[in-house]
Every structure is written in structure tokens, then in C-alpha cells.
Design an enzyme around this catalytic site. Structure first.
Site, mmCIF file in Angstrom:
data_model
loop_
_atom_site.group_PDB
_atom_site.id
_atom_site.type_symbol
_atom_site.label_atom_id
_atom_site.label_comp_id
_atom_site.label_asym_id
_atom_site.label_seq_id
_atom_site.Cartn_x
_atom_site.Cartn_y
_atom_site.Cartn_z
ATOM 1 N N GLY A 137 0.842 -1.217 0.000
ATOM 2 C CA GLY A 137 0.000 0.000 0.000
ATOM 3 C C GLY A 137 0.865 1.251 0.000
ATOM 4 O O GLY A 137 1.606 1.508 -0.950
ATOM 5 N N ILE A 139 3.482 1.962 1.848
ATOM 6 C CA ILE A 139 4.879 1.816 2.309
ATOM 7 C C ILE A 139 5.826 1.892 1.105
ATOM 8 O O ILE A 139 5.662 1.140 0.153
ATOM 9 C CB ILE A 139 5.094 0.454 3.018
ATOM 10 C CG1 ILE A 139 4.119 0.295 4.175
ATOM 11 C CG2 ILE A 139 6.525 0.316 3.490
ATOM 12 C CD1 ILE A 139 4.142 -1.097 4.815
ATOM 13 N N GLY A 190 -12.865 -1.589 2.253
ATOM 14 C CA GLY A 190 -12.182 -1.427 0.954
ATOM 15 C C GLY A 190 -10.795 -2.033 0.911
ATOM 16 O O GLY A 190 -10.009 -1.734 0.020
ATOM 17 N N LYS A 208 2.893 -10.563 -4.038
ATOM 18 C CA LYS A 208 3.722 -9.461 -3.525
ATOM 19 C C LYS A 208 5.115 -9.951 -3.149
ATOM 20 O O LYS A 208 6.113 -9.266 -3.381
ATOM 21 C CB LYS A 208 3.033 -8.819 -2.314
ATOM 22 C CG LYS A 208 1.765 -8.059 -2.687
ATOM 23 C CD LYS A 208 0.983 -7.682 -1.450
ATOM 24 C CE LYS A 208 -0.257 -6.877 -1.770
ATOM 25 N NZ LYS A 208 -1.147 -6.702 -0.620
ATOM 26 N N GLY A 305 -6.069 0.259 1.403
ATOM 27 C CA GLY A 305 -6.981 1.383 1.624
ATOM 28 C C GLY A 305 -6.682 2.496 0.640
ATOM 29 O O GLY A 305 -5.569 2.599 0.101
HETATM 30 P P1 NAP Z 1 -11.793 -1.645 -7.546
HETATM 31 O O1 NAP Z 1 -12.306 -0.807 -6.466
HETATM 32 O O2 NAP Z 1 -12.444 -2.935 -7.852
HETATM 33 O O3 NAP Z 1 -11.758 -0.732 -8.884
HETATM 34 C C1 NAP Z 1 -11.490 -1.244 -10.152
HETATM 35 C C2 NAP Z 1 -11.785 -0.179 -11.182
HETATM 36 O O4 NAP Z 1 -11.382 -0.639 -12.455
HETATM 37 C C3 NAP Z 1 -13.269 0.190 -11.280
HETATM 38 O O5 NAP Z 1 -13.401 1.563 -11.497
HETATM 39 C C4 NAP Z 1 -13.741 -0.589 -12.525
HETATM 40 O O6 NAP Z 1 -14.754 0.089 -13.234
HETATM 41 C C5 NAP Z 1 -12.485 -0.596 -13.369
HETATM 42 N N1 NAP Z 1 -12.414 -1.782 -14.195
HETATM 43 C C6 NAP Z 1 -12.208 -3.057 -13.794
HETATM 44 N N2 NAP Z 1 -12.180 -3.884 -14.854
HETATM 45 C C7 NAP Z 1 -12.383 -3.116 -15.937
HETATM 46 C C8 NAP Z 1 -12.481 -3.372 -17.337
HETATM 47 N N3 NAP Z 1 -12.352 -4.615 -17.824
HETATM 48 N N4 NAP Z 1 -12.675 -2.335 -18.167
HETATM 49 C C9 NAP Z 1 -12.800 -1.085 -17.687
HETATM 50 N N5 NAP Z 1 -12.718 -0.763 -16.379
HETATM 51 C C10 NAP Z 1 -12.511 -1.772 -15.525
HETATM 52 O O7 NAP Z 1 -10.234 -1.991 -7.318
HETATM 53 P P2 NAP Z 1 -9.206 -1.244 -6.346
HETATM 54 O O8 NAP Z 1 -9.385 -1.731 -4.952
HETATM 55 O O9 NAP Z 1 -9.249 0.211 -6.623
HETATM 56 O O10 NAP Z 1 -7.827 -1.876 -6.849
HETATM 57 C C11 NAP Z 1 -7.230 -1.451 -8.033
HETATM 58 C C12 NAP Z 1 -5.806 -2.010 -8.116
HETATM 59 O O11 NAP Z 1 -5.049 -1.523 -7.016
HETATM 60 C C13 NAP Z 1 -5.725 -3.540 -8.019
HETATM 61 O O12 NAP Z 1 -4.663 -3.988 -8.826
HETATM 62 C C14 NAP Z 1 -5.413 -3.791 -6.558
HETATM 63 O O13 NAP Z 1 -4.736 -5.000 -6.326
HETATM 64 C C15 NAP Z 1 -4.492 -2.612 -6.297
HETATM 65 N N6 NAP Z 1 -4.410 -2.222 -4.892
HETATM 66 C C16 NAP Z 1 -5.550 -2.022 -4.184
HETATM 67 C C17 NAP Z 1 -5.446 -1.619 -2.854
HETATM 68 C C18 NAP Z 1 -6.676 -1.393 -2.011
HETATM 69 O O14 NAP Z 1 -6.509 -1.139 -0.808
HETATM 70 N N7 NAP Z 1 -7.880 -1.430 -2.560
HETATM 71 C C19 NAP Z 1 -4.184 -1.439 -2.280
HETATM 72 C C20 NAP Z 1 -3.034 -1.667 -3.064
HETATM 73 C C21 NAP Z 1 -3.157 -2.044 -4.380
HETATM 74 P P3 NAP Z 1 -16.228 0.376 -12.613
HETATM 75 O O15 NAP Z 1 -15.988 1.404 -11.538
HETATM 76 O O16 NAP Z 1 -17.014 0.891 -13.735
HETATM 77 O O17 NAP Z 1 -16.689 -0.942 -12.050
HETATM 78 N N1 HSE Z 2 -6.176 -6.803 -0.721
HETATM 79 C C1 HSE Z 2 -4.887 -6.227 -0.498
HETATM 80 C C2 HSE Z 2 -4.534 -6.329 0.962
HETATM 81 C C3 HSE Z 2 -4.908 -4.801 -0.936
HETATM 82 O O1 HSE Z 2 -5.422 -6.638 1.760
HETATM 83 O O2 HSE Z 2 -3.386 -6.129 1.341
HETATM 84 C C4 HSE Z 2 -3.550 -4.209 -0.986
HETATM 85 O O3 HSE Z 2 -2.759 -4.793 -1.946
#
Ligand code: NAP
Ligand code: HSE
Length: 434
Positions: A137, A139, A190, A208, A305
Site C-alpha cells: 500500500g 509503504i 475497501g 507481492k 486502503g
Molecule cells: P476496484 O475498487 O475494484 O476498482 C477497479 C476499477 O477498475 C473500477 O473503477 C472498474 O470500473 C475498473 N475496471 C475493472 N475492470 C475493468 C475493465 N475490464 N474495463 C474497464 N474498467 C474496468 O479496485 P481497487 O481496490 O481500486 O484496486 C485497483 C488495483 O489496485 C488492483 O490492482 C489492486 O490490487 C491494487 N491495490 C488495491 C489496494 C486497495 O486497498 N484497494 C491497495 C493496493 C493495491 P467500474 O468502476 O465501472 O466498475
Molecule cells: N487486498 C490487499 C490487501 C490490498 O489486503 O493487502 C492491498 O494490496
């Protein structure tokens, strides 16, 4: 993207992370322009569903459902992938890099499976590919491994790198919550992946670890090379017994190096209560690295987050934008093509905790002790717990001295075959390190 004009950013995804990244680019645009020396402008945003309710700060006119409107927009010089999943994210990143656009991604799955290919593509095209948010995240661990720790020979890495499972394990340990209740809370906040099985089964942490190990050991590690077990079998009683024995339970991601090989594993681990990693609670992550020059170094912060993750993604965007503004070429990735052998987990030697439900009668312990002894597994302690007169069963908790994984797995198979053993409920590795 004009030579001295604004640097255009195209966002792929506007979910938990993407919405906050958009907010940072829009709200902090003046400050960013000062830091970069050029305007950084959000040009286009790809979403799946245009009709969804969105953050009102983000102009709806920027939204599109056509990837080409982001990937082929001449005003977009930096593509930021925050969609998640392997496809179509991988194809979009390939298209961005091969068309000479810089790319930023938060996608651990893509980097753990296809990192070397994408890095090579970026180097060939002379563009940046940064992925700080893919691990830990907020870090800044990727930057540390790529730059600040580069002179070190890393010998080991112990990490808590999945916020969702750490949140769940903390709630189970501290509040006695059921697994499902704690998981529901993590999802509502989230933290969890779209498919929470990726968190709970250790896949997210394995991805990771592959990314970190590639950088730490200058080799190419893929996600599937990491041995993994999830947290679903842990029970409240394991936490209670662990505490009585002076431990807590964490989902650890561990990479350790011998001369020519790496051992890579993600599994629930007993961590001594006095250890720094035992005190990492909730959604916090920590990565502890041992290097020959730096000694022990620990990175700690929020591993998931919207806000912390946006810090990493926006940091990458600014790094790329500053480099564009100053005309700097991207530096090499720090991952070399050398391949260290991956050790099978069966060769690992560590201590083990086992919880068994057995028939409560004379001679049972002796049978189990003989099974272990025959396989050269030495018992450090045995405690009998929870005798149940109605079922005539008792629970026994065994701690071993260091033993080889292959022998312990064999012992578990043999114990399950004994008449007196009703169940081998848990087998948890006990980790002692500096
Ligand atoms: P999320 O809330 O599920 O958001 C995904 C977004 O991508 C949504 O806006 C979705 O559109 C869009 N999307 C997904 N598939 C698509 C497609 N085929 N075509 C067009 N748009 C598409 O995911 P997130 O939690 O933000 O995570 C995003 C990335 O960050 C992931 O790789 C995750 O592993 C990484 N990450 C997340 C966190 C965390 O805390 N959440 C932390 C570190 C890294 P719609 O809005 O229209 O559905
Ligand atoms: N689902 C992941 C976690 C989000 O819980 O650490 C950050 O990569």
C-alpha cells in the site's frame, strides 16, 4: 503531450484506488505543478460502467468505456493502471508501453506474473514502468529496494504484506471475532481484493513476495513459485494456545537465501510475542529485511486502503512526471536475469505447532510420540487441553524442535491414519529469527 506543456495522465480504473488518485491529481494540481515544474493533467479515465455513481469532484466528461480513448489519446503520456486483475490490464499495459507511454501500475498480479516481460518492454521503449503500490500500500518498499538498499546482499525478508488477512487475524486474536465477520469488515473498509479468496488463500501475499524477492535478490521470481497456505483453517483456539505459549499468529511472507537458492513461502506462522512483527496489527503491513550492509531494517505502514495506496500511486506519477520534465532517461530496474534455484518447501527446517483431537485414553500420547520419534522429530513440549468426557476426546498441542518439513508432513499423514487420532486440526510453522 507537448514538450514544455502539460503532462497528460490517463487513468485505467476509478474504483477504491483510482478515485482517490483522481482526487489527488485534481485537488493538489497546483502543488504538483510546483513539484514537477510542469502541469500534470488528468485527461481521460477508463471505467466499466459509465452510469455508476462517482466522486462528484471527478468530471463525468473524463469518463470513457473505450480503452483506446485513453491508450491512443496523443495528450496522454502517462497511463496509470488501477483496474486490477490479469486481463485486460496486462494488454493495456503492453499497449501503453509499446506506444512509448510511461506506465504506473498498482497491479501485483500482473507484476508477479509478467513483471520481467513488462520491464523489458519498458526498457526497450525507453519509458518508465513503476509499481510502488503493488506491494505494501503506502509503504515505499519498492523504491527502497530499487534504490536505497541496492548495494546490499539481502539474506532474508520477513513480511506481513496482506492488510486484509492481517486485519482478520488481529480481530480474531484481540476480539475473538469469527473469521467471516472479520472478513466482512475488511471488505466494507475497501481493503479486500475483488475476489477476497485471493487475500484469504495467500495468493495476494504470494504475488507481492514474488515482486519483493525479484528486487531484493536481483532475480526473476514468479508468483506461482511461492509456496502458500491460507488462513481459513485457523480457529480461535489456535490463537488462545499460541498466546499461552508466548506467540501470536500472522500470515508471514518469507524469502530466505542460501548460496544459490531461495526459499519462498507464505503461510500462517507463530511469531514470538516480543517480536516487532507480532505487534503489526490491523491493516498495517511491515517488511523486515536483512542486508549485509544495512543489517536489519523494518518498513511499517498501512498496506491497503484508498489514501495510503493513492500515496504510492501518486508518488509514482510524480516521479515519472519529474523525470519527463527534466528529460531524464529511466534507470534500470534492478532485476537481473540471473536465476536462483527455488528450494522445495519440503527441504525447509523449522519448528512446528500441531493441534490434534485424540481419543482420551492411556497410551495415546506414547503412540503419537513414537510416530514422531521414528521420523526423527523431537518434541519440545506437549500440553493436553479440553478433555471432553461425552466424546471421550482430548485436544493435545505439540511443539516440536526444529524438524524437516518433509518429515513433519509424513508424520501428519501417519498420525491421521492412527485409530486414536480423530483430527489433526492445525499445523503451524513457528518462526524464530533475529
Ligand atoms: P476496484 O475498487 O475494484 O476498482 C477497479 C476499477 O477498475 C473500477 O473503477 C472498474 O470500473 C475498473 N475496471 C475493472 N475492470 C475493468 C475493465 N475490464 N474495463 C474497464 N474498467 C474496468 O479496485 P481497487 O481496490 O481500486 O484496486 C485497483 C488495483 O489496485 C488492483 O490492482 C489492486 O490490487 C491494487 N491495490 C488495491 C489496494 C486497495 O486497498 N484497494 C491497495 C493496493 C493495491 P467500474 O468502476 O465501472 O466498475
Ligand atoms: N487486498 C490487499 C490487501 C490490498 O489486503 O493487502 C492491498 O494490496
Amino acid at each position: 503531450m507537448s514538450r514544455n506543456g502539460s503532462i497528460g495522465v490517463g487513468l485505467l480504473g476509478l474504483g477504491v484506488v483510482g478515485s482517490q488518485v483522481a482526487r489527488v491529481l485534481l485537488e493538489k494540481s497546483e502543488r504538483i505543478a510546483q513539484q514537477v515544474g510542469r502541469q500534470v493533467t488528468l485527461r481521460r479515465i477508463l471505467v466499466r460502467d459509465r452510469s455508476k455513481a462517482r466522486d462528484p469532484l471527478v468530471p463525468r466528461s473524463l469518463l470513457t468505456v473505450k480503452a483506446s480513448e485513453v491508450l491512443e489519446d496523443p495528450a496522454v503520456g502517462v497511463v496509470v493502471e488501477v483496474m486490477g486483475g490479469e486481463q485486460p490490464a496486462l494488454d493495456y499495459l503492453r499497449r501503453a508501453l509499446s506506444s512509448g507511454r510511461h506506465a504506473v501500475t498498482a497491479n501485483k498480479e500482473v507484476m508477479a506474473k509478467h513483471g520481467p516481460e513488462l520491464i523489458a518492454l519498458a526498457e526497450e521503449a525507453g519509458v518508465h514502468l513503476t509499481y510502488e503500490a503493488s506491494v505494501g500500500g503506502g509503504i515505499p518498499i519498492i523504491g527502497a529496494l530499487r534504490n536505497d538498499l541496492l548495494a546490499n546482499e539481502v539474506t532474508s525478508l520477513h513480511a506481513i504484506i496482506n492488510g486484509t488477512t492481517n486485519y482478520i487475524l488481529t480481530k480474531m486474536a484481540q476480539e475473538g471475532l469469527a473469521f467471516e465477520t472479520a472478513l466482512g469488515q475488511a471488505q466494507a473498509l475497501g481493503y479486500a481484493e475483488a475476489d477476497p479468496a485471493n487475500d484469504v488463500e495467500g495468493l495476494d501475499a504470494a504475488f507481492k513476495l514474488a515482486i519483493l524477492a525479484s528486487l531484493a535478490f536481483h532475480t526473476q521470481v514468479r508468483g506461482h513459485e511461492v509456496y502458500r497456505e491460507g488462513i481459513a483453517r485457523l480457529t480461535a483456539r489456535d490463537f488462545q494456545y499460541a498466546r499461552e505459549l508466548g506467540y501470536t499468529i500472522k500470515l508471514l511472507a518469507i524469502a530466505s537465501r542460501t548460496d544459490d537458492a531461495l526459499l519462498l513461502r507464505v503461510h500462517p506462522s507463530m511469531v514470538p510475542l516480543g517480536h516487532l512483527l507480532a505487534k503489526v496489527d490491523g491493516v498495517f503491513n511491515a517488511i523486515e529485511i536483512q542486508g549485509d550492509l544495512v543489517g536489519q531494517v523494518v518498513f511499517h505502514g498501512q498496506g491497503a486502503g484508498a489514501l495510503p495506496t493513492s500515496s504510492a500511486v501518486a508518488g509514482d506519477i510524480l516521479e515519472v512526471a519529474r523525470s519527463i520534465a527534466s528529460g531524464r532517461r529511466p534507470v534500470r530496474s534492478g532485476i537481473l536475469n540471473s536465476r536462483l534455484r527455488i528450494l522445495p518447501v519440503e527441504e525447509m527446517v523449522t519448528q512446528y505447532y500441531a493441534r490434534l483431537t485424540v481419543t482420551d485414553r492411556a497410551g495415546v500420547l506414547a503412540q503419537i510420540a513414537r510416530t514422531l520419534g521414528d521420523l526423527n522429530i523431537s518434541i519440545a513440549s506437549v500440553i493436553q487441553k479440553n478433555a471432553d468426557p461425552t466424546t471421550q476426546t482430548a485436544e493435545i498441542v505439540i511443539m516440536t524442535h526444529p524438524a524437516q518439513e518433509a518429515s513433519v508432513q509424513q508424520a501428519v499423514r501417519q498420525a491421521r491414519a492412527l485409530d486414536v487420532v480423530r483430527e489433526v486440526g492445525s499445523l503451524i510453522r513457528v518462526e524464530h529469527w533475529s
